[in-house]
Design a protein around this motif. Sequence first.
Motif, PDB file in Angstrom:
ATOM      1  N   ASN A   1       3.083  -0.634  10.503  1.00 21.60           N
ATOM      2  CA  ASN A   1       2.476   0.154   9.422  1.00 21.60           C
ATOM      3  C   ASN A   1       2.524   1.643   9.754  1.00 21.60           C
ATOM      4  N   ALA A   2       3.734   2.122  10.086  1.00 24.03           N
ATOM      5  CA  ALA A   2       3.885   3.462  10.648  1.00 24.03           C
ATOM      6  C   ALA A   2       4.731   4.345   9.748  1.00 24.03           C
ATOM      7  N   ALA A   3       4.632   5.653  10.000  1.00 20.94           N
ATOM      8  CA  ALA A   3       5.574   6.612   9.453  1.00 20.94           C
ATOM      9  C   ALA A   3       6.802   6.613  10.355  1.00 20.94           C
ATOM     10  N   PHE A   4       7.712   7.555  10.139  1.00 22.84           N
ATOM     11  CA  PHE A   4       8.989   7.479  10.853  1.00 22.84           C
ATOM     12  C   PHE A   4       9.530   8.870  11.116  1.00 22.84           C
ATOM     13  N   MET A   5      10.108   9.069  12.288  1.00 23.87           N
ATOM     14  CA  MET A   5      10.739  10.336  12.643  1.00 23.87           C
ATOM     15  C   MET A   5      12.024  10.040  13.389  1.00 23.87           C
TER      16      MET A   5
ATOM     17  N   GLU B   1       4.693  15.536   0.413  1.00 25.37           N
ATOM     18  CA  GLU B   1       4.571  14.872   1.709  1.00 25.37           C
ATOM     19  C   GLU B   1       4.833  15.853   2.851  1.00 25.37           C
ATOM     20  N   ALA B   2       5.825  16.731   2.672  1.00 29.02           N
ATOM     21  CA  ALA B   2       6.115  17.740   3.690  1.00 29.02           C
ATOM     22  C   ALA B   2       4.918  18.669   3.874  1.00 29.02           C
TER      23      ALA B   2
ATOM     24  N   GLY C   1       0.802  -1.210   0.000  1.00 35.07           N
ATOM     25  CA  GLY C   1       0.000   0.000   0.000  1.00 35.07           C
ATOM     26  C   GLY C   1       0.838   1.264   0.000  1.00 35.07           C
ATOM     27  N   GLN C   2       0.145   2.408   0.009  1.00 31.72           N
ATOM     28  CA  GLN C   2       0.782   3.712   0.000  1.00 31.72           C
ATOM     29  C   GLN C   2       0.882   4.217   1.433  1.00 31.72           C
ATOM     30  N   ARG C   3       2.013   4.017   2.038  1.00 29.29           N
ATOM     31  CA  ARG C   3       2.198   4.337   3.454  1.00 29.29           C
ATOM     32  C   ARG C   3       2.768   5.746   3.558  1.00 29.29           C
ATOM     33  N   THR C   4       1.924   6.728   3.247  1.00 26.71           N
ATOM     34  CA  THR C   4       2.327   8.120   3.253  1.00 26.71           C
ATOM     35  C   THR C   4       1.285   8.945   3.994  1.00 26.71           C
ATOM     36  N   ILE C   5       1.692  10.150   4.376  1.00 24.82           N
ATOM     37  CA  ILE C   5       0.764  11.076   5.021  1.00 24.82           C
ATOM     38  C   ILE C   5      -0.152  11.701   3.975  1.00 24.82           C
ATOM     39  N   GLN C   6       0.374  11.913   2.765  1.00 26.17           N
ATOM     40  CA  GLN C   6      -0.433  12.517   1.706  1.00 26.17           C
ATOM     41  C   GLN C   6      -1.668  11.689   1.384  1.00 26.17           C
ATOM     42  N   HIS C   7      -1.525  10.366   1.423  1.00 33.93           N
ATOM     43  CA  HIS C   7      -2.637   9.485   1.076  1.00 33.93           C
ATOM     44  C   HIS C   7      -3.384   8.961   2.303  1.00 33.93           C
ATOM     45  N   LEU C   8      -3.134   9.560   3.458  1.00 37.56           N
ATOM     46  CA  LEU C   8      -3.814   9.141   4.674  1.00 37.56           C
ATOM     47  C   LEU C   8      -5.277   9.578   4.614  1.00 37.56           C
ATOM     48  N   LYS C   9      -6.182   8.631   4.800  1.00 40.69           N
ATOM     49  CA  LYS C   9      -7.605   8.933   4.718  1.00 40.69           C
ATOM     50  C   LYS C   9      -8.072   9.639   5.993  1.00 40.69           C
ATOM     51  N   PRO C  10      -9.152  10.411   5.902  1.00 34.39           N
ATOM     52  CA  PRO C  10      -9.679  11.085   7.099  1.00 34.39           C
ATOM     53  C   PRO C  10     -10.032  10.083   8.191  1.00 34.39           C
ATOM     54  N   ASN C  11      -9.737  10.470   9.413  1.00 30.17           N
ATOM     55  CA  ASN C  11     -10.024   9.654  10.601  1.00 30.17           C
ATOM     56  C   ASN C  11      -9.183   8.386  10.684  1.00 30.17           C
TER      57      ASN C  11
ATOM     58  N   SER D   1      18.057  29.969  16.478  1.00 31.26           N
ATOM     59  CA  SER D   1      17.598  28.698  17.024  1.00 31.26           C
ATOM     60  C   SER D   1      16.261  28.330  16.397  1.00 31.26           C
ATOM     61  N   PHE D   2      16.257  27.279  15.623  1.00 34.40           N
ATOM     62  CA  PHE D   2      15.032  26.752  15.049  1.00 34.40           C
ATOM     63  C   PHE D   2      15.271  25.297  14.685  1.00 34.40           C
ATOM     64  N   ALA D   3      14.212  24.616  14.339  1.00 30.20           N
ATOM     65  CA  ALA D   3      14.289  23.200  13.987  1.00 30.20           C
ATOM     66  C   ALA D   3      13.992  23.029  12.503  1.00 30.20           C
ATOM     67  N   VAL D   4      14.576  22.014  11.921  1.00 29.79           N
ATOM     68  CA  VAL D   4      14.355  21.690  10.513  1.00 29.79           C
ATOM     69  C   VAL D   4      13.879  20.251  10.423  1.00 29.79           C
ATOM     70  N   LEU D   5      12.756  20.047   9.752  1.00 26.34           N
ATOM     71  CA  LEU D   5      12.233  18.701   9.528  1.00 26.34           C
ATOM     72  C   LEU D   5      12.311  18.396   8.045  1.00 26.34           C
ATOM     73  N   VAL D   6      13.171  17.444   7.676  1.00 25.47           N
ATOM     74  CA  VAL D   6      13.348  17.024   6.287  1.00 25.47           C
ATOM     75  C   VAL D   6      12.519  15.761   6.066  1.00 25.47           C
ATOM     76  N   VAL D   7      11.691  15.772   5.036  1.00 22.90           N
ATOM     77  CA  VAL D   7      10.718  14.698   4.802  1.00 22.90           C
ATOM     78  C   VAL D   7      11.010  14.018   3.473  1.00 22.90           C
ATOM     79  N   GLN D   8      11.026  12.700   3.498  1.00 21.63           N
ATOM     80  CA  GLN D   8      11.126  11.902   2.265  1.00 21.63           C
ATOM     81  C   GLN D   8       9.915  10.991   2.169  1.00 21.63           C
ATOM     82  N   GLN D   9       9.151  11.122   1.089  1.00 27.36           N
ATOM     83  CA  GLN D   9       7.987  10.274   0.892  1.00 27.36           C
ATOM     84  C   GLN D   9       8.412   8.884   0.439  1.00 27.36           C
ATOM     85  N   HIS D  10       7.642   7.882   0.856  1.00 28.71           N
ATOM     86  CA  HIS D  10       7.952   6.523   0.441  1.00 28.71           C
ATOM     87  C   HIS D  10       7.900   6.440  -1.078  1.00 28.71           C
TER      88      HIS D  10
END
Length: 476
Positions: A278-282, A343-344, A158-168, A464-473
Amino acid sequence: MRWVVQRTPKSGPVAGGTMVAVMVVVSIAGIASDIGGATFIFGPLLLGLAVPNGPPLGAAIVEQTDTVVSEVLMPLVYLSCGLVVEFSEVNDGPTQLPVVRSTLWTIVILVIGILAKLVLPNMGVYSVWLLASIGVTALIVPLLKTYYDPLGANYSVGQRTIQHLKPNMELRVVACVQDESPVPSIIHLLEASCADGGNPLCVYVLHLVEQVGRASSSFIAHKNKKGFINPIQMDRLLNAFINFEQSKNGQVPVQPFTAIAPHRTMHRDICSLALEENAAFMRDAGEHGEADRPNRTIIPNVLSQASCTVGILNLKGETALPYPTDSKQYIGVLFWEGPDDREALSYAACLARHPSVHLTVTRFVWAMDQNTHTKEKSWDDEVVEELKHEKALNENVVIREVVSKDKEKTIAQIKSIDNQYDLIIVGRSQGSNCVLDEGLVEWSEFPELGLVGDMLCSSDFDGSFAVLVVQQHPKA
């Protein structure tokens, strides 16, 4: 050994005199076992069983003796093994057995074990055994690499991404940390990810511990199926996430794990947990982006083998992300095109549902491509349009478009956002139409963060700030 461990302060070094005494005892044990009729290895082997796993003593012994053992003593052991091998005994041994019968007898001895060694005469068994070991190793290693790949693409479904995450649908996150410094920022980011009306959140916390002074790797699940946690096995790092779970009144379940493994295999535990749940990753990339080289080798392996979206959190400066329930959290997204940027932006849209999050999306459009319409660009437009629809209902979301004509002006525009946000989210790659890679690839200090992520984490950006780099599956 226990006496030494009990008198060593927690996280403190083992006394130098203790290490000298241990080495002397090891030498005496080897001499005593050799005099007693056993090999010189037997005494130190028994002594090694008495050393408690991990720090402080086991880790100290490995740290201070690893170079001598692996670079000097171990090669000498293998050299001594080779010196006593007589290949002529295989065909013309004392019992005049041909090679086939000698091999068969070797198999029998391997099955019967010590009993066979006591009953049968010497038939060149050692030489045959060594040849068999070399042959089996030469055969098994390439076969395992070819046919055994538990983290391969065929295992992803399947498509294990945030972009394709269904509502709820539940958003599952594997949060991987090695020390306590990024924990507050990760918890605050998770708090912003579980706004009312958004996707339910489930967190799998994986504490990565380098295997030092231990015989084998281990993977520990601290919570059983009934939700019971053994407090003896928990440390401060994992307890911080459990406290977060309790503060959310159980609405955000947290599953704590510990993986004790060498750096070269840590990515397997990370990817296996993400695949199983079946999770995303950080993952935290180390403060200031200056994580040491062994830690940095984990990230490229995860990026290439993970079966889901990967997020790399990098903290600049000493200040953690603000807690969204206590103060406002200003988040910026730099958007070009491509799956990673989409995805970001999709994750940023999840964060924007929190009432304390103020989101600003800066979309970079190349002047030469303004009238270009491709399938890739239509997907980007669709994601932006969805966010614009949410913007109509959320005054904390701002979308602005920037037209860029060349690389220098684009870099200047990126630098102009310095200190405007608490968190900047960006895709690891920016699609095929981005010209930033022209002449910048060879200057990249942290290629695992991508060009823009590496630029944001460099010393050219103060504050001082944070950077989140995202790579889609990639299968999305």
